[in-house]
Design a protein around this motif. Sequence first.
Motif, PDB file in Angstrom:
ATOM      1  N   UNK A  17      -1.057   2.129   7.458  1.00  0.00           N
ATOM      2  CA  UNK A  17      -1.086   0.731   7.908  1.00  0.00           C
ATOM      3  C   UNK A  17       0.291   0.080   7.853  1.00  0.00           C
ATOM      4  N   UNK A  18       1.129   0.500   6.892  1.00  0.00           N
ATOM      5  CA  UNK A  18       2.468  -0.080   6.747  1.00  0.00           C
ATOM      6  C   UNK A  18       3.505   0.622   7.614  1.00  0.00           C
ATOM      7  N   UNK A  19       3.103   1.713   8.278  1.00  0.00           N
ATOM      8  CA  UNK A  19       4.011   2.381   9.194  1.00  0.00           C
ATOM      9  C   UNK A  19       4.785   3.537   8.615  1.00  0.00           C
ATOM     10  N   UNK A  20       4.517   3.891   7.342  1.00  0.00           N
ATOM     11  CA  UNK A  20       5.204   5.034   6.756  1.00  0.00           C
ATOM     12  C   UNK A  20       4.550   6.352   7.165  1.00  0.00           C
ATOM     13  N   UNK A  21       3.261   6.294   7.490  1.00  0.00           N
ATOM     14  CA  UNK A  21       2.542   7.486   7.916  1.00  0.00           C
ATOM     15  C   UNK A  21       2.244   8.414   6.762  1.00  0.00           C
ATOM     16  N   UNK A  22       3.255   8.902   6.125  1.00  0.00           N
ATOM     17  CA  UNK A  22       3.133   9.843   5.020  1.00  0.00           C
ATOM     18  C   UNK A  22       3.166   9.073   3.690  1.00  0.00           C
ATOM     19  N   UNK A  23       2.163   9.272   2.805  1.00  0.00           N
ATOM     20  CA  UNK A  23       2.194   8.571   1.513  1.00  0.00           C
ATOM     21  C   UNK A  23       3.413   8.922   0.668  1.00  0.00           C
ATOM     22  N   UNK A  24       4.008  10.090   0.909  1.00  0.00           N
ATOM     23  CA  UNK A  24       5.224  10.456   0.166  1.00  0.00           C
ATOM     24  C   UNK A  24       6.351   9.469   0.489  1.00  0.00           C
ATOM     25  N   UNK A  25       6.472   9.088   1.768  1.00  0.00           N
ATOM     26  CA  UNK A  25       7.485   8.109   2.152  1.00  0.00           C
ATOM     27  C   UNK A  25       7.189   6.749   1.543  1.00  0.00           C
ATOM     28  N   UNK A  26       5.920   6.370   1.519  1.00  0.00           N
ATOM     29  CA  UNK A  26       5.555   5.095   0.897  1.00  0.00           C
ATOM     30  C   UNK A  26       5.949   5.099  -0.570  1.00  0.00           C
TER      31      UNK A  26
ATOM     32  N   UNK B 100      11.133  -1.401  -5.750  1.00  0.00           N
ATOM     33  CA  UNK B 100      10.588  -2.169  -6.875  1.00  0.00           C
ATOM     34  C   UNK B 100      10.432  -1.358  -8.151  1.00  0.00           C
ATOM     35  N   UNK B 101      10.764  -0.070  -8.127  1.00  0.00           N
ATOM     36  CA  UNK B 101      10.725   0.721  -9.347  1.00  0.00           C
ATOM     37  C   UNK B 101       9.332   1.107  -9.801  1.00  0.00           C
ATOM     38  N   UNK B 102       8.347   1.051  -8.908  1.00  0.00           N
ATOM     39  CA  UNK B 102       6.968   1.399  -9.265  1.00  0.00           C
ATOM     40  C   UNK B 102       6.362   2.288  -8.190  1.00  0.00           C
ATOM     41  N   UNK B 103       5.475   3.173  -8.588  1.00  0.00           N
ATOM     42  CA  UNK B 103       4.681   3.920  -7.633  1.00  0.00           C
ATOM     43  C   UNK B 103       3.573   3.003  -7.115  1.00  0.00           C
ATOM     44  N   UNK B 104       2.915   3.370  -6.012  1.00  0.00           N
ATOM     45  CA  UNK B 104       1.830   2.520  -5.500  1.00  0.00           C
ATOM     46  C   UNK B 104       0.733   2.245  -6.524  1.00  0.00           C
ATOM     47  N   UNK B 105       0.277   3.274  -7.239  1.00  0.00           N
ATOM     48  CA  UNK B 105      -0.792   3.042  -8.214  1.00  0.00           C
ATOM     49  C   UNK B 105      -0.328   2.150  -9.357  1.00  0.00           C
ATOM     50  N   UNK B 106       0.906   2.344  -9.821  1.00  0.00           N
ATOM     51  CA  UNK B 106       1.428   1.501 -10.898  1.00  0.00           C
ATOM     52  C   UNK B 106       1.599   0.065 -10.416  1.00  0.00           C
TER      53      UNK B 106
ATOM     54  N   UNK C 255      16.712   8.184   6.533  1.00  0.00           N
ATOM     55  CA  UNK C 255      16.582   6.787   6.924  1.00  0.00           C
ATOM     56  C   UNK C 255      15.166   6.279   6.717  1.00  0.00           C
ATOM     57  N   UNK C 256      14.156   7.149   6.637  1.00  0.00           N
ATOM     58  CA  UNK C 256      12.793   6.711   6.389  1.00  0.00           C
ATOM     59  C   UNK C 256      12.314   5.721   7.427  1.00  0.00           C
ATOM     60  N   UNK C 257      12.915   5.746   8.625  1.00  0.00           N
ATOM     61  CA  UNK C 257      12.707   4.700   9.604  1.00  0.00           C
ATOM     62  C   UNK C 257      11.489   4.990  10.465  1.00  0.00           C
TER      63      UNK C 257
END
Length: 349
Positions: free
Chosen positions: A290-299, A307-313, A344-346
């Motif tokens: 939904x945020x456009x990263x496609x791969x959760x690894x990129x997110x 922000x220094x946190x993983x998604x779950x944290x 670039x993670x673009x």
Amino acid sequence: MSHRVVVLALDGVKPFDLGIPGQVFGYASSSSGEPLYEVSTCSLDGGPVTTNQDFTIQVHNDRSALATADTVIIATQDHRDRDLPGPGGLDDDLAAALADIAPTTRVISLCTSAFVLAATGMLDGQSATTHWALCEEFARRFPLVDVNKSVLFVDNGRILTSAGAAAGIDLCLHVVRRDHGAAIANATARRCVVAPWRDGGQAQFVERPLPEHGDASTAATRQWALERLSEPLSLADLASHAHMSVRTLTRRFRAEVGQTPQQWVIQHRVDHARLLLESTGLGVDEIARAAGFGDPVLLRRHLRTHVGLTPNAYRRTYASTPPSSVDPRENTWGQGSVPVDRGNGFERP
């Protein structure tokens, strides 16, 4: 219990800057409408404070308020070069007042008040910023401070500094976001009628010439991109929409928002992911798409970088909605230093 913010007003204070903390933190409230901060103002002796304009300000607290604060903010003074303090150059009353601040209290300087913090030694060995026109002088007087003149604010954890004027708004909103998450910070920004986020690493908007006649803005393309964050967005896509070459688009982006198109898109994708983590029960894979990263690894990579946190944290810290699932692949080590993504993670893979 609300977080207590005490703003220190010194003679020569700028009224606009003095009002920023009360405006931003005063508007910050929980989802149920409860105020999150209590803001008060003090002077050294509790008496009136002269401003840099044609009036004085009466405050209701003296320096003793600093010792009980959770956050202390030193408002901007209208300094002339000869009045700016150097190392150890504070008068005895001000030095004693700052020494009363508890070692766990967060301390923030707005604009030129970074000189006050630096004169106490609080900024030695740390990065800091101040008004862009005084950064060279700041660096000359305080060689132990790493001065960055190309940012809106610097967050060292306990000590934070901002650049000139409206950058104080950016820093206060950043603090609200750090304390309570993106949703509350965005709501606070809407109440203040300001943009919710300008990245602290963004260049200051100073001494840039106005566009020449006929120059096009990237505003329409930025709005177009915001409506399509979940889709692949390449530099060529953005340039095509803007009817510009890639080189011209990149130059205009830097001039208008202080970031490259890649940086701008990534920042907004991270912001959207943060909002989804706070306000929905979507899984990490769904949010990445939904945020456009496609791969959760990129997110995960970009969220940890920003922000220094993983998604779950991040979700455990800020979510108002319980998560529907937890990704077992995550290392939920929490805050700390983070690796920088050298790609670039673009575009989505």
